[in-house]
Design a protein around this motif. Structure first.
Motif, PDB file in Angstrom:
ATOM      1  N   ASP A  36      69.293  19.578 -30.632  1.00  0.00           N
ATOM      2  CA  ASP A  36      69.835  20.759 -29.969  1.00  0.00           C
ATOM      3  C   ASP A  36      69.082  20.954 -28.653  1.00  0.00           C
ATOM      4  O   ASP A  36      67.904  21.321 -28.659  1.00  0.00           O
ATOM      5  N   TYR A  37      69.744  20.695 -27.527  1.00  0.00           N
ATOM      6  CA  TYR A  37      69.091  20.809 -26.222  1.00  0.00           C
ATOM      7  C   TYR A  37      68.718  22.248 -25.880  1.00  0.00           C
ATOM      8  O   TYR A  37      67.766  22.478 -25.136  1.00  0.00           O
ATOM      9  N   MET A  38      69.459  23.203 -26.422  1.00  0.00           N
ATOM     10  CA  MET A  38      69.177  24.600 -26.125  1.00  0.00           C
ATOM     11  C   MET A  38      67.985  25.109 -26.933  1.00  0.00           C
ATOM     12  O   MET A  38      67.053  25.713 -26.401  1.00  0.00           O
ATOM     13  N   GLN A  39      67.994  24.872 -28.226  1.00  0.00           N
ATOM     14  CA  GLN A  39      66.934  25.349 -29.107  1.00  0.00           C
ATOM     15  C   GLN A  39      65.760  24.381 -29.213  1.00  0.00           C
ATOM     16  O   GLN A  39      64.720  24.723 -29.773  1.00  0.00           O
ATOM     17  N   LYS A  40      65.931  23.160 -28.678  1.00  0.00           N
ATOM     18  CA  LYS A  40      64.895  22.116 -28.728  1.00  0.00           C
ATOM     19  C   LYS A  40      64.526  21.771 -30.169  1.00  0.00           C
ATOM     20  O   LYS A  40      63.364  21.589 -30.512  1.00  0.00           O
ATOM     21  N   GLU A  41      65.541  21.693 -31.023  1.00  0.00           N
ATOM     22  CA  GLU A  41      65.316  21.397 -32.439  1.00  0.00           C
ATOM     23  C   GLU A  41      65.917  20.045 -32.810  1.00  0.00           C
ATOM     24  O   GLU A  41      67.028  19.717 -32.391  1.00  0.00           O
ATOM     25  N   MET A  42      65.189  19.288 -33.623  1.00  0.00           N
ATOM     26  CA  MET A  42      65.660  18.014 -34.145  1.00  0.00           C
ATOM     27  C   MET A  42      65.902  18.166 -35.642  1.00  0.00           C
ATOM     28  O   MET A  42      65.076  18.749 -36.362  1.00  0.00           O
ATOM     29  N   LYS A  43      67.039  17.641 -36.105  1.00  0.00           N
ATOM     30  CA  LYS A  43      67.365  17.677 -37.530  1.00  0.00           C
ATOM     31  C   LYS A  43      67.739  16.275 -37.988  1.00  0.00           C
ATOM     32  O   LYS A  43      68.268  15.470 -37.215  1.00  0.00           O
ATOM     33  N   LEU A  44      67.484  16.007 -39.258  1.00  0.00           N
ATOM     34  CA  LEU A  44      67.733  14.684 -39.810  1.00  0.00           C
ATOM     35  C   LEU A  44      68.334  14.821 -41.203  1.00  0.00           C
ATOM     36  O   LEU A  44      67.787  15.517 -42.060  1.00  0.00           O
ATOM     37  N   VAL A  45      69.473  14.156 -41.413  1.00  0.00           N
ATOM     38  CA  VAL A  45      70.169  14.205 -42.699  1.00  0.00           C
ATOM     39  C   VAL A  45      70.243  12.800 -43.277  1.00  0.00           C
ATOM     40  O   VAL A  45      70.765  11.877 -42.631  1.00  0.00           O
ATOM     41  N   SER A  46      69.733  12.621 -44.485  1.00  0.00           N
ATOM     42  CA  SER A  46      69.830  11.336 -45.182  1.00  0.00           C
ATOM     43  C   SER A  46      71.023  11.383 -46.139  1.00  0.00           C
ATOM     44  O   SER A  46      71.185  12.339 -46.896  1.00  0.00           O
ATOM     45  N   ILE A  47      71.847  10.339 -46.088  1.00  0.00           N
ATOM     46  CA  ILE A  47      73.048  10.268 -46.919  1.00  0.00           C
ATOM     47  C   ILE A  47      72.886   9.122 -47.903  1.00  0.00           C
ATOM     48  O   ILE A  47      72.714   7.962 -47.498  1.00  0.00           O
ATOM     49  N   MET A  48      72.930   9.434 -49.191  1.00  0.00           N
ATOM     50  CA  MET A  48      72.746   8.408 -50.210  1.00  0.00           C
ATOM     51  C   MET A  48      73.814   7.336 -50.089  1.00  0.00           C
ATOM     52  O   MET A  48      75.013   7.637 -49.965  1.00  0.00           O
ATOM     53  N   ARG A  49      73.402   6.101 -50.143  1.00  0.00           N
ATOM     54  CA  ARG A  49      74.324   5.003 -49.848  1.00  0.00           C
ATOM     55  C   ARG A  49      75.319   4.724 -50.964  1.00  0.00           C
ATOM     56  O   ARG A  49      76.304   4.012 -50.750  1.00  0.00           O
TER      57      ARG A  49
END
Length: 331
Positions: free
Chosen positions: A102-115
């Motif tokens: 998020d360029y505005m909030q400067k937040e990074m998020k990561l989602v792992s999806i089970m294969r």
């Protein structure tokens, strides 16, 4: 000395002092420009040095068909794909993640999806999600994300084992510090001992891929997030910041991506300089929202409640400052 002579002397002294100050300011400005030039040259040649690591190993990236739609929301949502093995001439995916910055909030998020999640695939029979890439590449996987999770992916990055190992070795040639949770050796090409230690690229990859315990893929996904967190900590250290251009060059040299070098560098620099370093993570499926199911054509799969998980995923990606509100990692 008369007054006229004194005034002339004062003027001469003032003129000399003024010239000295102007000369000093000129040297300072020149020094600043020289420093900026040196820094830019360092960044350029370090980045090129990283790219050359891949070229020297014969890596050629040609890109793939990919037809995304821009969300125009000040965020960038990236599909991260870790290539696994060849399957009838195509590659399956060992890792599927969604990354969002998020360029505005400067937040990074990561989602792992089970294969092993069982998904509907447009134009094909339903399969595990890790088979989608072998059927139709990143474009089909993008369509599957939209069809099953109602998520519009805007960019993709595909990474193979060599990319991971080489990048880790550039981050720290002595290894990345990781707390190995147990002794591991089964079905990995190394032997890991329990305890905190520094793992090189090969051993860190083996740790992230280990799945031969009671947790199976769920444990592997948790360790993958642990490994990414350890690499992040190494990069944001003083030494890692200095090596960042070479790290980026190495990564860009080995990966296939829809992002340009400029876009990738802009996002990473924004995160490194101003971003919240506490990356918010999530794992799908959520607890108590799935069951295991046997199928005749693809074996044991995860039969997931898509309505519940898709709603939670959209809330997770759309909300800011959600560390405490979305404690959704699989324990």
């Amino acid at each position: 000395m008369d007054k006229r002579t004194m005034r002339r002397t004062d003027k001469e002294e003032y003129s000399t002092v003024t010239k000295t100050r102007v000369r000093k300011r000129g040297f300072i400005i020149l020094g600043v420009f020289a420093l900026i030039a040196i820094i830019l040259l360092y960044i350029f040649f370090s980045f090129r040095s990283g790219l050359n690591i891949a070229k020297e190993n014969g890596v050629e990236n040609t890109g793939e068909e990919f037809n995304p739609i821009d969300n125009h929301d000040g965020k960038i949502t990236i599909m991260i794909i870790g290539k696994d093995r060849m399957d009838e001439g195509a590659e399956r995916t060992d890792v599927i993640m969604l990354g969002q910055y998020d360029y505005m909030q400067k937040e990074m998020k990561l989602v792992s999806i089970m294969r092993d999640i069982y998904v509907d695939i447009p134009g094909y029979q339903s399969y595990k999600i890790n088979a989608v890439y072998s059927l139709g590449g990143v474009e089909l996987l993008r369509e599957v994300m939209a069809h099953n999770f109602d998520i519009n992916v805007e960019e993709y990055v595909t990474v193979d084992y060599d990319a991971f190992m080489e990048t880790v070795n550039v981050v720290n040639p002595n290894g990345v510090t990781i707390d190995v949770e147990k002794d591991m050796s089964e079905k990995i090409d190394t032997e890991l001992k329990q305890g905190e230690q520094q793992l090189n690229g090969k051993d860190l990859l083996a740790y992230a891929r280990f799945r031969n315990d009671e947790e199976g893929d769920f444990g592997r996904v948790r360790r993958q997030q642990q490994v990414l967190s350890a690499i992040q900590d190494e990069i944001i250290s003083v030494g890692g910041i200095v090596k960042l251009p070479k790290i980026l060059g190495t990564g860009m040299g080995y990966v296939d991506t829809s992002m340009t070098n400029k876009e990738m560098y802009r996002m990473i620099m924004s995160f490194m300089i101003r971003g919240d370093k506490d990356i918010d993570t999530m794992t799908l499926p959520l607890d108590n929202t799935y069951q295991f199911m046997d199928t005749s054509h693809t074996g044991n799969v995860i039969d997931m409640d898509f309505e519940t998980n898709s709603a939670a995923l959209k809330e997770f990606l759309n909300n800011s400052n959600s560390n405490e509100e979305n404690e959704t990692e699989t324990e």
